[in-house]
Design a protein around this motif. Structure first.
Motif, PDB file in Angstrom:
ATOM      1  N   VAL A   1       0.817  -1.264   0.052  1.00  0.00           N
ATOM      2  CA  VAL A   1      -0.016   0.132  -0.076  1.00  0.00           C
ATOM      3  C   VAL A   1       0.802   1.058   0.127  1.00  0.00           C
ATOM      4  O   VAL A   1       1.982   1.336   0.768  1.00  0.00           O
ATOM      5  CB  VAL A   1      -0.721  -0.078   1.196  1.00  0.00           C
ATOM      6  CG1 VAL A   1      -1.597   1.246   1.394  1.00  0.00           C
ATOM      7  CG2 VAL A   1      -1.744  -1.213   1.040  1.00  0.00           C
TER       8      VAL A   1
ATOM      9  N   LEU B   1     -10.441  -2.145   5.872  1.00  0.00           N
ATOM     10  CA  LEU B   1     -11.414  -2.776   5.334  1.00  0.00           C
ATOM     11  C   LEU B   1     -11.400  -4.004   4.688  1.00  0.00           C
ATOM     12  O   LEU B   1     -12.240  -5.195   4.732  1.00  0.00           O
ATOM     13  CB  LEU B   1     -12.279  -1.758   4.301  1.00  0.00           C
ATOM     14  CG  LEU B   1     -12.876  -0.573   5.121  1.00  0.00           C
ATOM     15  CD1 LEU B   1     -13.004   0.661   3.990  1.00  0.00           C
ATOM     16  CD2 LEU B   1     -14.033  -0.929   5.869  1.00  0.00           C
ATOM     17  N   GLU B   2     -10.250  -4.194   3.737  1.00  0.00           N
ATOM     18  CA  GLU B   2     -10.301  -5.312   3.112  1.00  0.00           C
ATOM     19  C   GLU B   2      -9.812  -6.675   4.249  1.00  0.00           C
ATOM     20  O   GLU B   2     -10.505  -7.664   4.123  1.00  0.00           O
ATOM     21  CB  GLU B   2      -8.894  -5.445   2.460  1.00  0.00           C
ATOM     22  CG  GLU B   2      -8.735  -4.629   1.087  1.00  0.00           C
ATOM     23  CD  GLU B   2      -7.611  -4.435   0.484  1.00  0.00           C
ATOM     24  OE1 GLU B   2      -7.279  -3.556  -0.432  1.00  0.00           O
ATOM     25  OE2 GLU B   2      -6.675  -5.258   0.584  1.00  0.00           O
TER      26      GLU B   2
ATOM     27  N   GLU C   1     -13.088  -7.582   5.881  1.00  0.00           N
ATOM     28  CA  GLU C   1     -13.806  -8.280   4.853  1.00  0.00           C
ATOM     29  C   GLU C   1     -13.388  -9.824   4.914  1.00  0.00           C
ATOM     30  O   GLU C   1     -14.378 -10.615   5.395  1.00  0.00           O
ATOM     31  CB  GLU C   1     -13.623  -7.703   3.554  1.00  0.00           C
ATOM     32  CG  GLU C   1     -14.229  -8.628   2.535  1.00  0.00           C
ATOM     33  CD  GLU C   1     -15.750  -8.321   2.216  1.00  0.00           C
ATOM     34  OE1 GLU C   1     -16.361  -8.727   1.335  1.00  0.00           O
ATOM     35  OE2 GLU C   1     -16.141  -7.285   3.026  1.00  0.00           O
TER      36      GLU C   1
ATOM     37  N   LEU D   1      -7.177   3.038   5.650  1.00  0.00           N
ATOM     38  CA  LEU D   1      -8.401   2.514   5.861  1.00  0.00           C
ATOM     39  C   LEU D   1      -9.012   1.544   4.985  1.00  0.00           C
ATOM     40  O   LEU D   1      -9.428   0.442   5.078  1.00  0.00           O
ATOM     41  CB  LEU D   1      -9.660   3.838   5.701  1.00  0.00           C
ATOM     42  CG  LEU D   1     -10.861   3.560   5.852  1.00  0.00           C
ATOM     43  CD1 LEU D   1     -11.371   3.400   7.222  1.00  0.00           C
ATOM     44  CD2 LEU D   1     -11.739   4.822   5.595  1.00  0.00           C
ATOM     45  N   LYS D   2      -8.453   1.574   3.472  1.00  0.00           N
ATOM     46  CA  LYS D   2      -8.684   0.609   2.547  1.00  0.00           C
ATOM     47  C   LYS D   2      -8.258  -0.904   2.914  1.00  0.00           C
ATOM     48  O   LYS D   2      -8.752  -1.602   2.889  1.00  0.00           O
ATOM     49  CB  LYS D   2      -8.171   1.176   1.365  1.00  0.00           C
ATOM     50  CG  LYS D   2      -8.189   0.287   0.186  1.00  0.00           C
ATOM     51  CD  LYS D   2      -8.007   1.145  -1.293  1.00  0.00           C
ATOM     52  CE  LYS D   2      -7.878  -0.024  -2.456  1.00  0.00           C
ATOM     53  NZ  LYS D   2      -6.471  -0.397  -2.522  1.00  0.00           N
ATOM     54  N   ARG D   3      -6.920  -0.882   3.488  1.00  0.00           N
ATOM     55  CA  ARG D   3      -6.385  -1.921   3.819  1.00  0.00           C
ATOM     56  C   ARG D   3      -7.260  -2.652   5.057  1.00  0.00           C
ATOM     57  O   ARG D   3      -7.418  -3.966   5.035  1.00  0.00           O
ATOM     58  CB  ARG D   3      -4.872  -1.820   4.182  1.00  0.00           C
ATOM     59  CG  ARG D   3      -4.235  -3.143   4.606  1.00  0.00           C
ATOM     60  CD  ARG D   3      -3.836  -3.765   3.264  1.00  0.00           C
ATOM     61  NE  ARG D   3      -3.276  -5.285   3.296  1.00  0.00           N
ATOM     62  CZ  ARG D   3      -3.449  -6.178   2.859  1.00  0.00           C
ATOM     63  NH1 ARG D   3      -4.081  -6.149   1.571  1.00  0.00           N
ATOM     64  NH2 ARG D   3      -2.724  -7.178   3.061  1.00  0.00           N
TER      65      ARG D   3
ATOM     66  N   ALA E   1      -6.346   7.422   4.165  1.00  0.00           N
ATOM     67  CA  ALA E   1      -7.207   6.605   3.200  1.00  0.00           C
ATOM     68  C   ALA E   1      -6.464   5.315   2.988  1.00  0.00           C
ATOM     69  O   ALA E   1      -7.404   4.107   2.912  1.00  0.00           O
ATOM     70  CB  ALA E   1      -7.808   7.372   2.036  1.00  0.00           C
ATOM     71  N   GLU E   2      -5.414   5.225   2.807  1.00  0.00           N
ATOM     72  CA  GLU E   2      -4.618   3.978   2.319  1.00  0.00           C
ATOM     73  C   GLU E   2      -4.717   2.940   3.517  1.00  0.00           C
ATOM     74  O   GLU E   2      -5.020   1.724   3.152  1.00  0.00           O
ATOM     75  CB  GLU E   2      -3.274   4.587   1.895  1.00  0.00           C
ATOM     76  CG  GLU E   2      -3.079   5.127   0.753  1.00  0.00           C
ATOM     77  CD  GLU E   2      -1.678   5.754   0.546  1.00  0.00           C
ATOM     78  OE1 GLU E   2      -1.433   6.122  -0.716  1.00  0.00           O
ATOM     79  OE2 GLU E   2      -0.958   5.691   1.670  1.00  0.00           O
TER      80      GLU E   2
ATOM     81  N   ASP F   1     -17.967   2.695  11.894  1.00  0.00           N
ATOM     82  CA  ASP F   1     -17.072   3.757  11.593  1.00  0.00           C
ATOM     83  C   ASP F   1     -16.270   4.224  12.560  1.00  0.00           C
ATOM     84  O   ASP F   1     -15.014   4.635  12.349  1.00  0.00           O
ATOM     85  CB  ASP F   1     -17.807   4.647  10.871  1.00  0.00           C
ATOM     86  CG  ASP F   1     -18.534   4.323   9.534  1.00  0.00           C
ATOM     87  OD1 ASP F   1     -18.211   3.116   9.144  1.00  0.00           O
ATOM     88  OD2 ASP F   1     -19.434   5.032   8.866  1.00  0.00           O
TER      89      ASP F   1
END
Lengths: 690, 342
Positions: free
Chosen positions: B36, B188-189, B192, B184-186, B181-182, B200
């Motif tokens: 990332v 979230l992955e 999942e 956060l994206k990870r 944001a970077e 949140d």
């Protein structure tokens, strides 16, 4: 590891050390066994004036391997064009394109000439033949990547010299097996009295001047009579003396001279070299490690007990030799941008035949400017950035190409190391221009910029009101996102404060503003504490906010330029002066033994009071005052009107202007230089006096 | 720091089912594509991984932004199956004095390993800035002599702690801090894939506590999930053992109103929960710097006082009195100076 059984049986003791020398030397050893390798004989170091005349297998690889190394490099040039296709993927560019001839060197001509004349004088004695005795040690100093080693190698090839290079060997007790248990290792060390690295070093120096490598060709003088038959010892044995003329010892991989014991032994060896006429002249290469840019540097400089953490010329050479007639120091300057561009271009033209992507001129300029005179790092960056082609970009037309250059620009920013990269420039600009919400757009702003500012302003909230007694400090809200610039900052907070300190005055209108910023600077400095663990962790934020708060808003544009901090220059000058004081102190101690005139001076007395006396003594010319005293006794406080710092420019043009040609810091440097030349550099005429 | 200790071991026993891997290991990227942030630099490393002939590199940057991971990925992609014999890795916990440089590194550099063309042995020196000056000096010639068979990859936090001659021999890559944001994206992955339940608020808290350190963010996520079964803001702060920013915000608000009693009451509450002075002062700083109810000047003066107190606490006086003094100074700033004239 069985290979050296023969040498072990002939030696008086089985010697574990000898085991894992590299395979390369096996045949050598078998050839040389009859020379008698009793390891016992050389252990108590014989005095260097009577060097032992045998070759010991354990060390012979020092001679031979360096030799083969030189050979390998010689071959490289010859075949480089033919095999460029096959092998380019396998090597670093700095190795592939190592300069092989003088015109390939990016070093200033005068320096090369200096080194060449030294080599000639050392080997042949110069015009009168008498200089030889004084050309014992050549110290090449200067920043990393300025071509010190390359110059020596090129000149050695040109003058047909043999370079014997010392390499610190691998310690066998480690090399054999990594996991031997400690007890065993301990006992084996104790049992067979272990020969330390320094003994090997001493032996190397001695042997280098007396023994010939089997691979070296016959000496040039004998070329006519003796057939140039290779690899026979018959030609070499009777001509030991002639052959020793044509070789030099290269010391680059120094023993660990930061350890005081090793340092003493190292110094002792060098002194023997200096005072003897028979030993091979030594070329010592000392790269400036540079100031590490830590906050502790200045504290160390101010404290008396400065801890030597770096290797420099003063740690490498004993004080008795420093500035003596046996040692010549040649200082290499950072490589001028014009020279470097030329060198890189010629390198790239030889590349262009191959499949590599050709970097644009713009890229090249950027590499040059960011390398700060370090050609090796420039080549490294170039290889990293353009080394292999990027197939994804290749087939596209012009449109795509634009994207590529932008991409490579961003990439180079990330790759290049020096602080004056774009990131730093933006950081300083953001802070020092102190843009706030509602600033009128600049005269050069485009519509797009104005639009962007507006959008930004819309996002920024107006600050909550200050209490009435603080109304004085009310400001419009800032456009600077401190956390973001903190995250992107390429430098740590101590270096950051140096930059602010160097530059803030240009951006202030009133003395009060300057006062406020310097107040914040001093607070940040003060709250630093003595050691890293006490440092105020919020210094970056504090300084940024403090500066933003104190600057006028908007900052008047008067084409300000951002300069690099002068701190490091001043620090290194400070150290030079400190060393000079040390020299003089030494001298007064010596002098006091002969006369009653001098002696009993303290360091500060030397620095503050002795200056006049020293100058007077200099004028009479009767006393041999160390010339270095001029560094602190002659302090012409000449300061040019504008800052003498080097401009930090977006395209940083001024940074790497040929430092060789321009005597930049006006008087002081030239006076020191002159003194060094007249005092330090020994000329032919001076010899009668000694 | 426990995570970095676990780092080395984890790969070996990755197959054991009962033992749950730390997520930092489980989701550690194994190819450069998955890393990332820092896209430009990673892009370049990918090219090198494909084409070989890796130059000496130094990667510098803050902790937890993928320096070591990139180097490992690069080495794996370059060497493939030969990774085991082709890579020597030394980090700060290994002995790395001058003799190790002289012996272990040199021995490895001299070792013959059969590799495809364009591939070289790799020596990874993690946390290289902690190497002594002498050891770095000894390294510099080694790098040059063996460069045709061996390449060096160094990772460090501050590249200026590496001596110039070594910097000169390397391409230096500077990794910048990861964006929220970077991270956060990870996160979230991972949520999942691990079927983590979260809200949140919880993710915001994870990002607040990690300060751009991916490793810490993932560790905290895992601890919260395995400890509470739900990632909410409160749970995250409990797990991270950090004072809750809401309480700290209340303290700051009280200070802005010059309400020393209110501020002290909240402070004592935190103190009573057993937070150390460092924890509290660090959280106060983080809250203040992003708190938009404070005017700029006040913020500046607040950070000055906080920094000062932080320094004192680091020096060893981590007492309630220090924090109380901080509260008092913060309050005084918002009171009329006339009140203090005698």
């Amino acid at each position: 590891m069985p290979p050296f059984s023969s040498s072990q049986s002939s030696g008086s003791k089985p010697n574990k050390r000898l085991k894992p020398t590299s395979l390369r030397t096996t045949n050598l050893n078998s050839v040389r066994n009859d020379a008698g390798p009793p390891s016992k004989k050389f252990k108590p170091m014989p005095s260097l004036s009577q060097p032992p005349k045998f070759i010991v297998p354990g060390n012979s690889n020092l001679l031979s391997s360096s030799q083969s190394n030189v050979k390998g490099k010689g071959k490289e040039k010859a075949t480089s064009t033919s095999r460029a296709q096959g092998n380019e993927n396998d090597q670093l560019w700095i190795d592939m394109y190592e300069p092989t001839a003088e015109e390939d060197l990016a070093v200033h001509k005068r320096k090369i000439e200096n080194v060449r004349s030294w080599l000639n004088e050392a080997l042949d004695g110069g015009p009168g033949g008498r200089l030889k005795a004084y050309r014992r040690i050549l110290a090449l100093t200067g920043a990393a990547g300025t071509g010190k080693t390359a110059t020596i190698r090129v000149l050695a090839r040109e003058l047909n010299l043999e370079i014997l290079e010392w390499k610190n060997t691998v310690d066998e007790s480690f090399a054999g097996d990594d996991d031997h248990d400690d007890e065993q290792g301990q006992s084996s060390w104790r049992n067979q009295d272990y020969e330390g690295l320094m003994q090997k070093f001493q032996a190397f120096i001695t042997r280098a001047s007396t023994c010939r490598s089997l691979f070296s060709g016959p000496p040039p003088q004998s070329q006519s009579e003796a057939k140039p038959s290779t690899k026979t010892s018959s030609t070499s044995s009777p001509q030991l003396n002639t052959s020793s003329k044509r070789r030099i010892i290269l010391l680059e991989d120094l023993p660990n001279i930061l350890h005081s014991g090793t340092q003493q032994q190292f110094h002792a060896v060098l002194e023997t070299v200096a005072h003897s006429r028979d030993l091979t002249p030594v070329v010592l290469i000392v790269s400036d490690s540079g100031v590490r840019g830590e906050a502790s540097d200045d504290r160390m400089a101010s404290g008396r007990g400065r801890v030597k953490e770096t290797v420099d010329i003063r740690t490498a050479l004993p004080s008795s030799l420093l500035g003596s007639q046996w040692v010549t120091e040649i200082k290499f300057n950072p490589i001028a941008s014009t020279l470097m561009t030329r060198a890189l271009q010629s390198m790239l033209t030889s590349l262009s035949s191959s499949s590599l992507q050709h970097p644009s001129k713009e890229t090249l300029d950027m590499v040059v400017e960011s390398s700060n005179g370090d050609i090796r790092s420039a080549i490294m960056a170039l290889q990293f950035a353009c080394g292999a082609r990027q197939p994804s970009f290749e087939p596209q037309g012009k449109k795509r190409k634009k994207g590529t250059t932008g991409n490579s620009r961003a990439l180079l920013e990330a790759v290049t190391r020096r602080e004056q990269s774009l990131a730093l420039f933006h950081l300083m600009g953001k802070v020092l221009y102190n843009k706030r919400k509602g600033d009128p757009p600049g005269s050069s702003a485009t519509k797009k910029d104005i639009q962007r500012d507006k959008e930004l302003d819309a996002k920024i909230k107006d600050p909550p009101p200050l209490p009435s007694h603080l109304q004085l400090h009310d400001r419009r809200s800032s456009r600077v996102d401190i956390d973001a610039i903190y995250g992107d900052s390429p430098i740590d907070s101590s270096l950051y404060s140096l930059y602010i300190h160097q530059n803030y005055t240009q951006f202030c209108n009133e003395v009060d503003e300057s006062e406020a910023i310097s107040e914040w600077l001093s607070w940040v400095d003060y709250s630093g504490g003595e050691a890293w663990y006490q440092a105020n962790p919020h210094r970056f934020h504090l300084l940024t906010m403090g500066t933003l708060h104190s600057l006028p808003s908007p900052v008047t544009r008067r084409s300000q330029k951002i300069f690099k901090p002068e701190f490091f220059d001043v620090l290194s000058k400070h150290r030079e002066c400190e060393d000079a004081v040390e020299d003089v102190l030494e001298w007064t101690r010596d002098a006091s033994q002969h006369t009653n005139l001098l002696g009993g001076f303290s360091r500060s007395e030397v620095a503050t009071e002795l200056g006049g006396v020293l100058k007077a003594l200099d004028l009479t010319g009767r006393h041999t005052v160390p010339p270095s005293h001029r560094r602190f006794s002659l302090l012409p406080f000449v300061k040019q009107t504008n800052s003498t710092g080097i401009a930090l420019n977006e395209d940083d043009a001024g940074a790497t202007e040929a430092p060789d040609d321009v005597p930049t810091p006006p008087r002081r440097a030239s006076s020191v230089d002159r003194s060094r030349e007249s005092g330090g550099w020994l000329e032919e005429d001076d010899i009668e006096d000694f | 720091m426990s995570s970095s200790v676990a780092k080395g071991k984890a790969k070996a026993n990755g197959t054991a089912e009962a033992y749950e891997l730390p997520w930092v290991e489980k989701y550690r990227p194994s190819v450069l594509e998955d890393i990332v942030g820092n896209t430009d630099t990673i892009e370049r490393l990918k090219v090198i991984a494909r084409d070989g002939n890796c130059p000496h590199i130094i990667i510098s940057g803050m902790p937890g932004i993928g320096k070591t991971t990139s180097i490992h990925c690069l080495a794996h992609q370059l060497l493939g199956d030969a990774y085991k014999e082709g890579v020597l890795e030394l980090n700060a916990s290994d002995e790395r004095g001058i003799d190790v440089v002289r012996n272990k590194i040199k021995t490895f550099a001299q070792k013959k390993v059969t590799l495809p063309p364009g591939r070289h042995k790799i020596i990874i020196l993690d946390e290289a800035d902690s190497m002594t000056g002498g050891a770095q000096q000894a390294l510099r010639r080694t790098m040059e002599i063996y460069s045709n068979t061996t390449r060096f990859c160094l990772a460090c936090n501050m590249s200026n702690k590496i001596i110039e001659p070594i910097q000169s021999r390397c391409a230096i890559l500077r990794y910048s801090r990861l964006r929220d944001a970077e991270i956060l994206k990870r996160l979230l992955e991972i949520c999942e894939m691990e079927k983590v339940q979260y809200n949140d608020d919880g993710l915001t808290a994870l990002i607040f506590t990690s300060e751009g350190d991916m490793r810490q963010a993932i560790n905290n996520l895992q601890s919260t999930w395995s400890g509470f079964g739900f990632v909410s803001g409160d749970n995250v702060f409990k797990v991270c053992d950090q004072p809750h920013p809401i309480i700290v915000q209340a303290i700051i608000r009280a200070c802005l109103k010059a309400d020393i009693d209110g501020a002290m009451e909240k402070l004592s509450e935190l103190w009573g929960q057993g937070y150390s002075a460092v924890d509290i002062v660090v959280t106060i700083f983080r809250v203040v710097k992003t708190f938009d109810e404070i005017p700029e000047y006040t913020k500046l003066e607040y950070i000055k006082e906080i920094g000062w107190t932080h320094m004192r606490i680091l020096e060893g006086v981590g007492t309630l009195i220090q924090l109380g003094g901080l509260m008092a100074r913060l309050c005084k700033l918002n009171m009329k100076p006339e009140l203090f004239s005698i």
